[in-house]
Design an enzyme around this catalytic site. Structure first.
Site, PDB file in Angstrom:
ATOM      1  N   GLY A  24     -33.422  55.740  19.636  1.00  0.00           N
ATOM      2  CA  GLY A  24     -33.412  56.300  20.979  1.00  0.00           C
ATOM      3  C   GLY A  24     -33.330  57.807  20.913  1.00  0.00           C
ATOM      4  O   GLY A  24     -33.522  58.420  19.857  1.00  0.00           O
ATOM      5  N   GLY A  25     -33.048  58.409  22.078  1.00  0.00           N
ATOM      6  CA  GLY A  25     -33.011  59.853  22.137  1.00  0.00           C
ATOM      7  C   GLY A  25     -31.896  60.469  21.318  1.00  0.00           C
ATOM      8  O   GLY A  25     -31.993  61.615  20.891  1.00  0.00           O
ATOM      9  N   LYS A  44     -24.916  51.987  14.826  1.00  0.00           N
ATOM     10  CA  LYS A  44     -25.574  53.055  15.579  1.00  0.00           C
ATOM     11  C   LYS A  44     -25.165  54.395  14.991  1.00  0.00           C
ATOM     12  O   LYS A  44     -23.987  54.742  14.946  1.00  0.00           O
ATOM     13  CB  LYS A  44     -25.193  52.984  17.052  1.00  0.00           C
ATOM     14  CG  LYS A  44     -25.897  54.012  17.928  1.00  0.00           C
ATOM     15  CD  LYS A  44     -25.563  53.773  19.395  1.00  0.00           C
ATOM     16  CE  LYS A  44     -26.291  54.750  20.292  1.00  0.00           C
ATOM     17  NZ  LYS A  44     -26.002  54.498  21.723  1.00  0.00           N
ATOM     18  N   ASP A 142     -26.276  53.313  33.368  1.00  0.00           N
ATOM     19  CA  ASP A 142     -27.624  53.359  32.799  1.00  0.00           C
ATOM     20  C   ASP A 142     -28.150  51.938  32.579  1.00  0.00           C
ATOM     21  O   ASP A 142     -28.638  51.599  31.498  1.00  0.00           O
ATOM     22  CB  ASP A 142     -27.627  54.153  31.488  1.00  0.00           C
ATOM     23  CG  ASP A 142     -29.031  54.621  31.103  1.00  0.00           C
ATOM     24  OD1 ASP A 142     -29.928  54.614  31.976  1.00  0.00           O
ATOM     25  OD2 ASP A 142     -29.240  54.994  29.931  1.00  0.00           O
TER      26      ASP A 142
END
Length: 538
Positions: A24-25, A44, A142
Site C-alpha cells: 500500500g501507500g 506489515k 477508512d
C-alpha cells in the site's frame, strides 16, 4: 537486516519474511513464519521514504503504532488479530494473523461483483466488527473493499488496516488542514469538515455494499471535485443490483448522520435477509421497500438548499480540500471546475418501473419524423413553483434558460432542437442526445410512469433489450430510473443506450434522459448526471 528486495529476512529473531502479499501507500505486507510459536503470520512493514522530513517520518511511525494499539483493544472474529509489534533498525513491524485470501477489492476485480446473499453476509459480519470497535471507542475511518480481507476457504470477512483509526482518549495524528481517507467511501459530514462519529463508518459501509454488489462505488467520478460533489450534494443513485438489500443500503447512505441507520439495526436487517430472503423495512427510516409502498409512504424530508447556496457551499468545501491536499499535487482547477461527470453503474433505490409519459420516444432519443413513434404524453403546464436559483455550470458546460420553462447546464457545442412537448439538446452529429419533458403528474407517480414506458419499450424502441426500472429519489422526492439498450432508429445509428429519470416536483412531472451509442454509455452517464443535477424549474 536485509533490504526490501531480499527474498528472505528474519526480524526480531523469530519472524521469517517469505513472500510479499501486497503493498500500500505506507507499507508492505509479508507472508511470514513465527519460528518461536511455529505458526504462519502476516507482517506489515513500514516502508522507508527518504523524501519525508524527520517530523513526517515520526508521524508515520506513530501512525503504525497507533494502528496496532487500536486493533489490540478489539476482540472480534471479524477484526484482524494483532499478535505483536516489533521495531528493528528504527522501523516498526506489525505481526498479525494470516488470512489466506485477498481483499474484497481483489475479489471484485478478479471475479466481478458478489450476489446479494454474499454481500449481506459480508455486510453483517463487518457491522458486527464495527459495533465492537465503536463500543471500544475506535472509529475506523477508512472502510473500503481494499481494507476487507476474505478468507478463501471459509469466506470469513475480516476488517483490517486501522492505520487512520481514531481512538477515544488518544491524540489524533491527523495534521491540521489535512484529509485522510478514501473520498469515494467518506461520509459527507467528514467531507464537509463537520463532526464525525460511528455513523461515518456506517456510511462508508453503505458505499462498500454498493461496490460489492455492482463492482463500482456509486460516488466514483473522473475527478476529485466530481467525487466531492457526488458525496455531498448530488442525488444518490444506488445500483439496481442493490435492490434486494435496498432498505439497508439507503438507510446507511442517509446524508444526515442523525437519521442514518445504526449498526445494530442494519446488522439485524441483513441477517433477516439471510434467513428469509427478504430485507425488512426500517420502520424508523423514510425509505420503505417496494412491498411497503402501497401501505406506507415515507415522510417527505426537508427540501434541499437552493442550488445557488449548494454551489457556494460546494465551492467552499472544494477549496478546503484543495488546501488540504495541495501537498499531494491536486489541482485547484480540477477540484473546483469539474463536476460529477464520471460514469458508473446506473443507480436507483428500489425496484420499480417508469412508464410512458416522459421518455416514451425511446427514453430520450429524438426520433426522425418518418420513423419515430408518437409521444403519448400530455402537454406541460406552466410552472407553479418558483425557481430555487440558477444552477452553476461545470467546466465545459453552459447554463441555458429554455423557453419550455426550465434552466439547465448543457455541454458546450450542444444545440437546442424542440420536438413538440419534448426539448432536445444535441451534440454535433446527434451522437449524444439530452432530452427534457415537463408534464402533469400521472397515475402511479414516477414509478408508474416509467413502468408503463418500459412495457411499451419494444414497440417504441427498435431492438429494445436489457430494460430495467428502479425506484430512487431526486432531491429527496420520489423518482424512478429507466435504463435500456436498443438498436437506434436505423442501421446506421447502431446500438444505443438510454438513461431516463422521472420525478415529480411542485405539481409537475419532470423527465430527463440521455441517449448515446452503447459503446459510449459511460460518457453519456456523465452528461445524464449533470442534466439531472442542474435542471431547475423557472
Amino acid at each position: 537486516m536485509g533490504t526490501e528486495g531480499d527474498a528472505v529476512r528474519v526480524i526480531a529473531g523469530r519472524y521469517r519474511l517469505e513472500a510479499k502479499l501486497g503493498r500500500g501507500g505506507m507499507g508492505i505486507v509479508w507472508r511470514a513464519t513465527d519460528h518461536l510459536l511455529g505458526r504462519r503470520v502476516a507482517v506489515k512493514e513500514l516502508v522507508q521514504d527518504d523524501s519525508l522530513s524527520a517530523e513526517e517520518a515520526r508521524a508515520r511511525h506513530d501512525r503504525t503504532l497507533r494502528e496496532a494499539r487500536a486493533v489490540a483493544q478489539l476482540s472480534h472474529p471479524h477484526v484482524i488479530v494483532v499478535h505483536d509489534v516489533v521495531v528493528e533498525d528504527e522501523r516498526p513491524y506489525i505481526v498479525m494473523e494470516l488470512i489466506e485470501g485477498g481483499s474484497l477489492a481483489d475479489r471484485i476485480a478478479e471475479r466481478g461483483p458478489v450476489d446479494p446473499r454474499e454481500a449481506a453476509r459480508i455486510g453483517a459480519d463487518l457491522l458486527g466488527a464495527l459495533r465492537a470497535a465503536h463500543a471500544a471507542g475506535v472509529l475506523h475511518r477508512d472502510i473500503k473493499p481494499a481494507n476487507v480481507l476474505v478468507d478463501s476457504a471459509t469466506g470469513r470477512a475480516v476488517l483490517t488496516d486501522f492505520g487512520i483509526a481514531q481512538v477515544a482518549g488518544a491524540t489524533t495524528l491527523t495534521e491540521t488542514g489535512s484529509f485522510v481517507g478514501s473520498p469515494e467511501y467518506t461520509a459527507p459530514e467528514r467531507m464537509s469538515g463537520e463532526r464525525t462519529g460511528p455513523a461515518s463508518d456506517l456510511w462508508s459501509l453503505g458505499a462498500l455494499l454498493c461496490t460489492a454488489l455492482s463492482g463500482e462505488s456509486p460516488f466514483r467520478r473522473d475527478s476529485l471535485g466530481g467525487i466531492l460533489h457526488a458525496v455531498v450534494f448530488a442525488d444518490i443513485r444506488t445500483p439496481p443490483q442493490a435492490e434486494p438489500l435496498l432498505p439497508v443500503v439507503r438507510g446507511l447512505l442517509e446524508r444526515d448522520p442523525d437519521r442514518r441507520l445504526d449498526a445494530e439495526r442494519a446488522e439485524r436487517m441483513l441477517r433477516a435477509f439471510l434467513d428469509t430472503g427478504r430485507t425488512p423495512a426500517d420502520r424508523t427510516g423514510y425509505t420503505p421497500t417496494q412491498a411497503d409502498l402501497p401501505r406506507q409512504r415515507p415522510a417527505r424530508p426537508a427540501p434541499d438548499p437552493p442550488l445557488r447556496e449548494r454551489s457556494t457551499r460546494g465551492a467552499l468545501v472544494a477549496a478546503l480540500l484543495v488546501a488540504a491536499m495541495a501537498g499531494a499535487g491536486v489541482s485547484a482547477a480540477l477540484l473546483l471546475d469539474r463536476d460529477g461527470d464520471g460514469g458508473g453503474t446506473p443507480s436507483a433505490s428500489a425496484p420499480g418501473g417508469p412508464g410512458g409519459a416522459v421518455g416514451t420516444a425511446s427514453g430520450g432519443t429524438p426520433a426522425p419524423a418518418s420513423s419515430a413513434p408518437p409521444s403519448p404524453t400530455r402537454s406541460p403546464r406552466p410552472s407553479a413553483t418558483p425557481s430555487p436559483g440558477r444552477p452553476s455550470a461545470p467546466s465545459g458546460y453552459r447554463v441555458v434558460d429554455d423557453p419550455a420553462g426550465f434552466t439547465l447546464a448543457v455541454p458546450e457545442g450542444f444545440t437546442r432542437d424542440p420536438q413538440g412537448e419534448r426539448v432536445f439538446y444535441l451534440s454535433p452529429g446527434q451522437v449524444f442526445r439530452i432530452g427534457v419533458k415537463i408534464g402533469v403528474p400521472q397515475p402511479g407517480g414516477p414509478l408508474g410512469v416509467m413502468e408503463r414506458a418500459a412495457l411499451e419499450g419494444p414497440d417504441t424502441n427498435p431492438g429494445y433489450r436489457d430494460g430495467r426500472v428502479t425506484e430512487t429519489t431526486r432531491a429527496g422526492r420520489p423518482a424512478a430510473l429507466w435504463e435500456f439498450t436498443w438498436d437506434g432508429f436505423d442501421a446506421a445509428e447502431g446500438a444505443r443506450h438510454t438513461y431516463d429519470l422521472c420525478w415529480e416536483d411542485g405539481g409537475r412531472l419532470y423527465d430527463v434522459w440521455v441517449s448515446a451509442p452503447a459503446g459510449r454509455a459511460r460518457e453519456a452517464r456523465g452528461y445524464f448526471d449533470v442534466a439531472v443535477d442542474t435542471l431547475v424549474p423557472e
